[in-house]
Design a protein around this motif. Structure first.
Motif, PDB file in Angstrom:
ATOM      1  N   LEU A   9       0.826  -1.201   0.000  1.00  0.00           N
ATOM      2  CA  LEU A   9       0.000   0.000   0.000  1.00  0.00           C
ATOM      3  C   LEU A   9       0.868   1.261   0.000  1.00  0.00           C
ATOM      4  O   LEU A   9       0.586   2.234  -0.701  1.00  0.00           O
ATOM      5  N   GLN A  12       2.305   1.703  -3.397  1.00  0.00           N
ATOM      6  CA  GLN A  12       1.298   2.232  -4.305  1.00  0.00           C
ATOM      7  C   GLN A  12       1.084   3.733  -4.098  1.00  0.00           C
ATOM      8  O   GLN A  12       0.968   4.504  -5.056  1.00  0.00           O
ATOM      9  N   GLU A  13       1.051   4.149  -2.863  1.00  0.00           N
ATOM     10  CA  GLU A  13       0.842   5.566  -2.564  1.00  0.00           C
ATOM     11  C   GLU A  13       1.988   6.409  -3.112  1.00  0.00           C
ATOM     12  O   GLU A  13       1.782   7.525  -3.595  1.00  0.00           O
ATOM     13  N   CYS A  18       0.918  -0.647  -8.412  1.00  0.00           N
ATOM     14  CA  CYS A  18       1.353  -1.772  -7.569  1.00  0.00           C
ATOM     15  C   CYS A  18       2.376  -2.657  -8.269  1.00  0.00           C
ATOM     16  O   CYS A  18       2.570  -3.814  -7.876  1.00  0.00           O
ATOM     17  N   LYS A  62      -8.590  -4.736  -5.124  1.00  0.00           N
ATOM     18  CA  LYS A  62      -9.071  -3.386  -4.855  1.00  0.00           C
ATOM     19  C   LYS A  62      -7.985  -2.324  -5.060  1.00  0.00           C
ATOM     20  O   LYS A  62      -8.294  -1.169  -5.348  1.00  0.00           O
ATOM     21  N   ILE A  63      -6.736  -2.719  -4.930  1.00  0.00           N
ATOM     22  CA  ILE A  63      -5.649  -1.739  -5.102  1.00  0.00           C
ATOM     23  C   ILE A  63      -4.978  -1.876  -6.470  1.00  0.00           C
ATOM     24  O   ILE A  63      -3.932  -1.282  -6.721  1.00  0.00           O
TER      25      ILE A  63
END
Length: 229
Positions: A9, A12-13, A18, A62-63
Motif C-alpha cells: 500500500l 502504491q501511494e 502496484c 481493490k488496489i
C-alpha cells in the motif's frame, strides 16, 4: 501477510501503481512477496492447493494488483519507458543502453511483436498496448531514412548546441553497428568527428545513410531521421 500488504500500500501511494519491480533494491522482501502472491494465485486458478484466500485476493484486486507475471513485467517496462521520456524528451531508447539494457531489449521486442501483429501473425501485443505506446510517442519504425527531410539534419548539424540530444541518439546508435560503419568510410569519418567539416561531409554523410538503409535488416539497428521533425 498483512505487514507486506501494508508495505505494498505504501509502495502504491508513492508510485501510483502496484507494479513492484522484480529486482527491487529498496525492499527485496516485498518483491519476493509479490512474486509469491502471483504464484499462489496461479495455483488457485489451476485447482491446486494454495494458501491464498479469497478475501486476500479481493484486497489485492481493490488496489489494482496485477496477477499475471508477464503483464506485470510489461507494465514495469512501460513505466521505465515513461521515465526515459521524462528524462530525455523522447522514446528513442538506443539499441545499446547500458544503464537499462532490459528496457532497450523490451523496446525492440515491442516493435517485433507489432510487426507480427500487422502481418496477421500470432503476437503478444494487444490493441490496448499499441494505443498506450503510441500515446506516449513511441515510434514503430525508426529505421526509415528519408532524404527529403535532409534539411532537418542540416539544421541539426549547423546548430549542434541546440540539438545535442538528437546527435547523441543517432551517433550512439550508429556507433553500435560496426557493419554500417565498416562499409561506409565517410560515415565512419563523420562518426569520429561530426563537426570537423560540416559543409563538406554533410552531403556524403546523408548519401551513405541512404545507401546503407537497404542492407540494414534489424529494425532497431538504424535510427530514424524523422525524429528531427
Amino acid at each position: 501477510w498483512i505487514t507486506n500488504f501494508q508495505k505494498l500500500l505504501a509502495f502504491q501511494e508513492k508510485n501510483d501503481h502496484c507494479i513492484v519491480p522484480c529486482i527491487y533494491d529498496a525492499d527485496p522482501s516485498l518483491a519476493r512477496w509479490v512474486k509469491r502472491q502471483r504464484h499462489h494465485y496461479y495455483l488457485l486458478t489451476k485447482g491446486k492447493p494454495s494458501p491464498l484466500r479469497r478475501e486476500r485476493i479481493e484486497m489485492l484486486n481493490k488496489i489494482g494488483f496485477v496477477w499475471h507475471a508477464k503483464e506485470a513485467l510489461w507494465q514495469e517496462r512501460f513505466g521505465e519507458l515513461i521515465e526515459f521520456k521524462k528524462k530525455h524528451g523522447h522514446c528513442f531508447v538506443p539499441t545499446s543502453f547500458p544503464s537499462n539494457q532490459p528496457l532497450a531489449t523490451w523496446v525492440k521486442c515491442q516493435r517485433r511483436q507489432y510487426k507480427l501483429y500487422q502481418s496477421g501473425r500470432p503476437s503478444f501485443i494487444t490493441t490496448d498496448r499499441i494505443m498506450r505506446l503510441e500515446d506516449c510517442g513511441f515510434e514503430w519504425n525508426p529505421n526509415s531514412v528519408r532524404i527529403s527531410k535532409a534539411k532537418n539534419v542540416k539544421t541539426m548539424l549547423c546548430e549542434p548546441e541546440e540539438n545535442t540530444q538528437w546527435l547523441d541518439i543517432i551517433l550512439s546508435d550508429l556507433a553500435s553497428d560496426d557493419s554500417i560503419l565498416s562499409s561506409n568510410s565517410s560515415l565512419g569519418s563523420f562518426m569520429e568527428d561530426p563537426f570537423s567539416d560540416i559543409s563538406s561531409c554533410e552531403e556524403n554523410t546523408l548519401s551513405d545513410l541512404s545507401s546503407c538503409e537497404d542492407s540494414c535488416d534489424d529494425s532497431d539497428s538504424f535510427i530514424s531521421l524523422d525524429i528531427f521533425l
